[in-house]
Design an enzyme around this catalytic site. Structure first.
Site, PDB file in Angstrom:
ATOM      1  N   CYS A 295       0.818  -1.223   0.000  1.00  0.00           N
ATOM      2  CA  CYS A 295       0.000   0.000   0.000  1.00  0.00           C
ATOM      3  C   CYS A 295       0.848   1.267   0.000  1.00  0.00           C
ATOM      4  O   CYS A 295       0.376   2.330  -0.380  1.00  0.00           O
ATOM      5  CB  CYS A 295      -0.957  -0.004   1.186  1.00  0.00           C
TER       6      CYS A 295
ATOM      7  N   HIS B 296      -3.451   7.498   1.869  1.00  0.00           N
ATOM      8  CA  HIS B 296      -3.815   6.167   1.382  1.00  0.00           C
ATOM      9  C   HIS B 296      -5.233   5.880   1.861  1.00  0.00           C
ATOM     10  O   HIS B 296      -5.585   6.170   3.009  1.00  0.00           O
ATOM     11  CB  HIS B 296      -2.829   5.137   1.946  1.00  0.00           C
TER      12      HIS B 296
ATOM     13  N   ASN C 168     -10.046  -0.100  -0.727  1.00  0.00           N
ATOM     14  CA  ASN C 168      -8.587  -0.009  -0.623  1.00  0.00           C
ATOM     15  C   ASN C 168      -7.980  -0.580  -1.914  1.00  0.00           C
ATOM     16  O   ASN C 168      -8.047  -1.777  -2.150  1.00  0.00           O
ATOM     17  CB  ASN C 168      -8.135  -0.799   0.607  1.00  0.00           C
TER      18      ASN C 168
HETATM   19  O1  UT7 Z   1      -3.929  -0.768   3.251  1.00  0.00           O
HETATM   20  C1  UT7 Z   1      -3.136  -1.573   4.022  1.00  0.00           C
HETATM   21  C2  UT7 Z   1      -3.293  -1.247   5.418  1.00  0.00           C
HETATM   22  N1  UT7 Z   1      -4.531  -1.787   5.924  1.00  0.00           N
HETATM   23  C3  UT7 Z   1      -5.168  -1.128   6.859  1.00  0.00           C
HETATM   24  O2  UT7 Z   1      -4.755  -0.050   7.217  1.00  0.00           O
HETATM   25  C4  UT7 Z   1      -6.344  -1.788   7.482  1.00  0.00           C
HETATM   26  C5  UT7 Z   1      -6.367  -1.448   8.943  1.00  0.00           C
HETATM   27  N2  UT7 Z   1      -7.481  -2.056   9.652  1.00  0.00           N
HETATM   28  C6  UT7 Z   1      -8.760  -1.725   9.428  1.00  0.00           C
HETATM   29  O3  UT7 Z   1      -9.084  -0.935   8.562  1.00  0.00           O
HETATM   30  C7  UT7 Z   1      -9.811  -2.298  10.393  1.00  0.00           C
HETATM   31  O4  UT7 Z   1      -9.130  -2.985  11.413  1.00  0.00           O
HETATM   32  C8  UT7 Z   1     -10.814  -3.249   9.694  1.00  0.00           C
HETATM   33  C9  UT7 Z   1     -11.787  -2.465   8.835  1.00  0.00           C
HETATM   34  C10 UT7 Z   1     -10.056  -4.273   8.872  1.00  0.00           C
HETATM   35  C11 UT7 Z   1     -11.650  -3.990  10.762  1.00  0.00           C
HETATM   36  O5  UT7 Z   1     -12.250  -3.086  11.662  1.00  0.00           O
HETATM   37  P1  UT7 Z   1     -12.143  -3.311  13.243  1.00  0.00           P
HETATM   38  O6  UT7 Z   1     -12.961  -2.282  13.868  1.00  0.00           O
HETATM   39  O7  UT7 Z   1     -10.661  -3.342  13.584  1.00  0.00           O
HETATM   40  O8  UT7 Z   1     -12.824  -4.713  13.454  1.00  0.00           O
HETATM   41  P2  UT7 Z   1     -12.215  -6.080  14.030  1.00  0.00           P
HETATM   42  O9  UT7 Z   1     -11.240  -6.690  13.072  1.00  0.00           O
HETATM   43  O10 UT7 Z   1     -11.731  -5.847  15.433  1.00  0.00           O
HETATM   44  O11 UT7 Z   1     -13.489  -6.972  14.081  1.00  0.00           O
HETATM   45  C12 UT7 Z   1     -14.629  -6.640  14.892  1.00  0.00           C
HETATM   46  C13 UT7 Z   1     -15.693  -7.700  14.697  1.00  0.00           C
HETATM   47  C14 UT7 Z   1     -15.168  -9.127  14.857  1.00  0.00           C
HETATM   48  O12 UT7 Z   1     -16.173  -9.882  15.503  1.00  0.00           O
HETATM   49  P3  UT7 Z   1     -16.096 -10.183  17.081  1.00  0.00           P
HETATM   50  O13 UT7 Z   1     -14.798 -10.923  17.266  1.00  0.00           O
HETATM   51  O14 UT7 Z   1     -16.100  -8.828  17.739  1.00  0.00           O
HETATM   52  O15 UT7 Z   1     -17.304 -10.997  17.305  1.00  0.00           O
HETATM   53  C15 UT7 Z   1     -15.037  -9.590  13.442  1.00  0.00           C
HETATM   54  O16 UT7 Z   1     -15.156 -10.985  13.318  1.00  0.00           O
HETATM   55  O17 UT7 Z   1     -16.233  -7.613  13.373  1.00  0.00           O
HETATM   56  C16 UT7 Z   1     -16.197  -8.904  12.769  1.00  0.00           C
HETATM   57  N3  UT7 Z   1     -16.049  -8.741  11.332  1.00  0.00           N
HETATM   58  C17 UT7 Z   1     -17.091  -8.538  10.513  1.00  0.00           C
HETATM   59  N4  UT7 Z   1     -18.417  -8.472  10.743  1.00  0.00           N
HETATM   60  C18 UT7 Z   1     -19.205  -8.254   9.684  1.00  0.00           C
HETATM   61  C19 UT7 Z   1     -14.914  -8.715  10.601  1.00  0.00           C
HETATM   62  N5  UT7 Z   1     -15.205  -8.514   9.308  1.00  0.00           N
HETATM   63  C20 UT7 Z   1     -16.552  -8.403   9.227  1.00  0.00           C
HETATM   64  C21 UT7 Z   1     -17.441  -8.187   8.165  1.00  0.00           C
HETATM   65  N6  UT7 Z   1     -18.756  -8.109   8.437  1.00  0.00           N
HETATM   66  N7  UT7 Z   1     -17.026  -8.018   6.876  1.00  0.00           N
END
Ligand code: UT7
Length: 324
Positions: A114, A251, A281
């Protein structure tokens, strides 16, 4: 007298197919609401079957050449930032060189995921300010849809395909922060974070191209702090501060990261280019896409000061300060 790498043309290309969040609801335990609120993404573009990264890059390059009023043979060098090349080799840049009918010169790819466009800009700047070349076509192009695991809801809803291209030209400046062109760069990487974002295949391991794996929430914790640090370091190298910034061109990974970074830099969201809702992204393509769209919309104007920053797999991160 100082040589500066000045932007003289910009363009982009997005594949025709637009995929709204709702399309994932049919196959995954996810919702439009979750994707929107956690990432800011509403839709993304996916390349058609048979449409490759070099195709996307070539279309974006043509748009940038038209914008600059230049012919491909006015260009000395093509640098393509990508992690999703058509083939393991040759480089996408040489494929673009051939597709555009470029006689002579040279092209090569840069792979910093990225942060790829930031790394490519830095390479282009170095070639120009060292007097080796006059004009560089810098392209960010990706087909991330090809490396998605469609059963993994935590990644496959986040990424998209696209390309953006910027032409940099050697021009004479005064050596002050008022010059147009690239004023400073800052690059960083730290391989100990490899497992936060990687592809689980490759030539010398599985012999396959693999699928993207990401520990999104762990990466999130690093993102804002590292992006602010690199942006402010690059500004300081240019003799500038946050107060001088007309536009942050970040980004486009997550609206919460974009907002958090702007807040820490004391830059209001009216001065931040945001396209994540429309593109998702697109990795190395995200910055040139956002830049091109902002210029097209008339947001970014000649003479304004931009700081562009990115972080991704590696981890690799960095920033470029450029006066438009
Ligand atoms: O470009 C390269 C660099 N990449 C980035 O900068 C990405 C950085 N990270 C992010 O943008 C965020 O961490 C995400 C958008 C990927 C995820 O957001 P988050 O607020 O960090 O969520 P999380 O990974 O902590 O997940 C929260 C919950 C989990 O469920 P539990 O364990 O709380 O029950 C996940 O399983 O959301 C769940 N989850 C989803 N639910 C519905 C994960 N993906 C999904 C989904 N739909 N697509």
């Amino acid at each position: 007298m100082t040589i500066r790498a000045v932007a003289v043309g910009i363009g982009h290309y997005l594949p025709e197919r637009v995929v709204p969040n709702s399309e994932f609801e049919a196959t995954l335990d996810t919702s439009d609401e979750w994707i929107r609120t956690r990432s800011g993404i509403e839709r993304r573009h996916f390349a058609a079957d048979g449409e490759t990264t070099s195709d996307l890059a070539t279309y974006a390059a043509r748009a940038a050449l038209a914008d600059a009023g230049l012919d491909i043979n006015d260009i000395d060098t093509i640098i393509v930032a990508t992690s999703t090349p058509d083939l393991t080799f040759p480089s996408v840049a040489t494929m673009v060189q051939h597709k555009l009918g470029m006689q002579g010169g040279f092209g090569f790819d840069v792979q910093a995921v990225c942060a790829g466009f930031i790394y490519a800009l830095t390479n282009a700047n170095a070639l120009i300010i060292s007097g080796q070349v006059n004009r560089v076509l810098v392209i960010g192009a990706e087909t991330f849809s090809r490396i998605m695991d469609w059963t993994d809801r935590s990644t496959c809803v986040l990424f998209g395909d696209g390309a953006g291209a910027l032409i940099l030209e050697a021009q004479t400046g005064k050596g002050t922060p008022q010059d147009r062109g690239i004023l400073a760069v800052d690059l960083n990487s730290d391989g100990k974070y490899r497992d936060m974002l990687y592809v689980d295949g490759g030539v010398s391991t599985t012999g396959t191209s693999g699928k993207l794996r990401m520990m999104g929430n762990q990466l999130f914790r690093h993102a804002i702090e590292k992006l602010v640090a690199t942006a402010e370091t690059a500004l300081a190298k240019a003799g500038l501060t946050d107060d001088d910034v007309d536009w942050i061109v970040p980004h486009q990974a997550n609206i919460r990261i974009i907002k958090g970074t702007a807040k820490k830099m004391n830059v209001s969201m009216d001065h931040v280019i945001v396209t994540v809702q429309d593109h998702g992204n697109t990795s190395a393509a995200s910055i040139p896409l956002a830049l091109s769209i902002a210029v097209e919309r008339g947001q970014i104007k000649r003479g304004e000061l931009l700081v562009t920053e990115a972080i991704g797999g590696g981890l690799a991160w960095g920033a470029v300060v450029i006066r438009w």
